[in-house]
Design a protein around this motif. Sequence first.
Motif, short mmCIF file in Angstrom:
data_model
loop_
_atom_site.label_atom_id
_atom_site.label_comp_id
_atom_site.label_asym_id
_atom_site.label_seq_id
_atom_site.Cartn_x
_atom_site.Cartn_y
_atom_site.Cartn_z
N ARG A 217 87.45 22.06 24.54
CA ARG A 217 88.65 22.88 24.63
C ARG A 217 89.35 23.04 23.28
O ARG A 217 89.77 24.13 22.91
CB ARG A 217 89.62 22.27 25.65
CG ARG A 217 90.88 23.09 25.88
CD ARG A 217 91.59 22.64 27.13
NE ARG A 217 92.93 23.19 27.21
CZ ARG A 217 94.04 22.56 26.82
NH1 ARG A 217 93.93 21.33 26.33
NH2 ARG A 217 95.22 23.11 26.92
N GLY A 218 89.44 21.96 22.53
CA GLY A 218 90.10 22.02 21.23
C GLY A 218 89.37 22.95 20.27
O GLY A 218 89.99 23.75 19.57
N LEU A 221 89.72 26.67 21.31
CA LEU A 221 91.03 27.20 20.90
C LEU A 221 91.03 27.54 19.42
O LEU A 221 91.60 28.55 19.00
CB LEU A 221 92.12 26.16 21.19
CG LEU A 221 92.70 26.15 22.60
CD1 LEU A 221 93.62 24.94 22.78
CD2 LEU A 221 93.47 27.44 22.90
N PHE A 222 90.33 26.71 18.64
CA PHE A 222 90.20 26.96 17.21
C PHE A 222 89.43 28.26 16.97
O PHE A 222 89.81 29.08 16.11
CB PHE A 222 89.48 25.78 16.55
CG PHE A 222 89.45 25.84 15.05
CD1 PHE A 222 90.43 25.21 14.30
CD2 PHE A 222 88.44 26.53 14.38
CE1 PHE A 222 90.41 25.25 12.91
CE2 PHE A 222 88.42 26.58 13.00
CZ PHE A 222 89.40 25.95 12.26
N CYS A 395 97.35 28.99 18.67
CA CYS A 395 96.05 28.43 19.07
C CYS A 395 95.59 27.37 18.08
O CYS A 395 95.06 26.32 18.47
CB CYS A 395 95.01 29.53 19.19
SG CYS A 395 95.20 30.62 20.61
N TYR A 396 95.80 27.62 16.78
CA TYR A 396 95.46 26.62 15.77
C TYR A 396 96.26 25.34 15.99
O TYR A 396 95.72 24.22 15.93
CB TYR A 396 95.74 27.16 14.36
CG TYR A 396 94.64 27.99 13.76
CD1 TYR A 396 93.32 27.54 13.75
CD2 TYR A 396 94.92 29.23 13.18
CE1 TYR A 396 92.31 28.30 13.19
CE2 TYR A 396 93.90 29.99 12.61
CZ TYR A 396 92.61 29.52 12.61
OH TYR A 396 91.61 30.28 12.05
N SER A 399 95.05 23.46 19.00
CA SER A 399 93.75 22.86 18.69
C SER A 399 93.91 21.59 17.88
O SER A 399 93.29 20.56 18.17
CB SER A 399 92.89 23.87 17.93
OG SER A 399 91.68 23.29 17.50
N LYS A 403 93.05 17.57 18.90
CA LYS A 403 92.28 16.68 18.02
C LYS A 403 93.05 15.40 17.73
O LYS A 403 92.50 14.30 17.79
CB LYS A 403 91.95 17.40 16.72
CG LYS A 403 91.22 16.52 15.71
CD LYS A 403 91.45 16.97 14.29
CE LYS A 403 90.93 15.93 13.30
NZ LYS A 403 91.25 16.26 11.90
#
Length: 418
Positions: A217-218, A221-222, A395-396, A399, A403
């Motif tokens: 998912r992370g 999104l990146f 989104c960044y 993400s 993390k």
Amino acid sequence: MKFRDLHSTIKLRLITDFFTDITQMSILPFMAIYFSSHVGAGMTGILLMINISISIVVGLYSGFLSDRMGRKKMMVIAQVIQVIALTVMASVNSPWLTSVWITYLMFVLSNMSSSLIGPAANAMIIDISSEKERPFIYGLGYWTGNISIALGAAIGGLLFEDYKFILFLLFLIVSGITLLLIIFFIDETLTKTKIDSEEVQQKVGIINHYMAVLKDRGFMLFVLATIFTMSLEFQLDKYVAVRLKNEFHTHFFSIEITGVKMFGLMMLINTITIVCTTLYLSKWLSKYNPKVILSIGLSIYACSFSVLAFSNSFSLLVLSALLFTLGELMYSPVRQTILAGIVHEQARASYMAVDNLSYNVAMLLGSLGLTLGAFIPSKAMAVVYFGLGIIGLLCYRYSIGIKERKSVEQNQRIINTF
């Protein structure tokens, strides 16, 4: 951090990439003109779409194989294909022989080679670099890459029409030297500790392998953030350029400036700013929090593109061209550094292949933006551009947040085992 402090493989990659980009950019951007002059614009569009589709599939397959057979092996195979393709392309564009269709087939083969080598080469840099080194590496690569692109485009503009054969030969020579350097001076970086057991590897096919990547998912999104932000850059030579051509006209100290000239001036500002400030700016920004730099850079980037979408003011366009370049210089190296930190260690090349795919999707959005701009006013396009930039930024940030949470949870589990 200095260039001489880097791993020898990274130094070789930066040097060879510089000369490869010069020769590539002296040829590839002009191939659409080449094909359209022989088979027409309509057929050229179809041929280029086929080429992009093949490159996407090959890139994904390359990521899958690079995580199994090794980075160096994939790079050698890709470079051999490149040398073969360029040998034939030079032969059929020589003073003695001309063949458009063989040129196209070799053009596809050459692009397949680039798609094969990309994920492996990117994963190799992550394999042998530390988190502390990566901002410098990506900043330096961004700087040299932009210089080589500008030089290549200038050389191609001057020589491609009358001296294609010479340009193909130069590209062939650079590719041949690069092949020898990879074979004799670059070591494999995919170690046994970075891959699963052979039994597990054999059970996981390419579809299941990439499904696992897509479930991250992370990372996804990146990728989504990259698509949104990069789609703005691909608007520059499409909607923005066309709008300026149709709407912009002014005089500056009695010098007539048309929309086309204004667009060229903006590109010149972009290139000069990158060449003159990248290394100094990267060194200065490395002192600050990467998340803050990313947020500020993308905000400036989005606002600048919003202005480019509707303004016909000479001073505002010049200022926006400067600011969107500075915004790009702020967020781009940080983005690459963050990407290197979130990819899964056992599937780095596959993750890089999906990241490369995001650029193709962004190019598609760039083309759709030109179509959308034909139906809505320029101020509405400005809102769209700003929205794309802000959504990309969010989104960044999400993400990065995922993390960081995973990192905290992993550290907590390690602590609990003691």
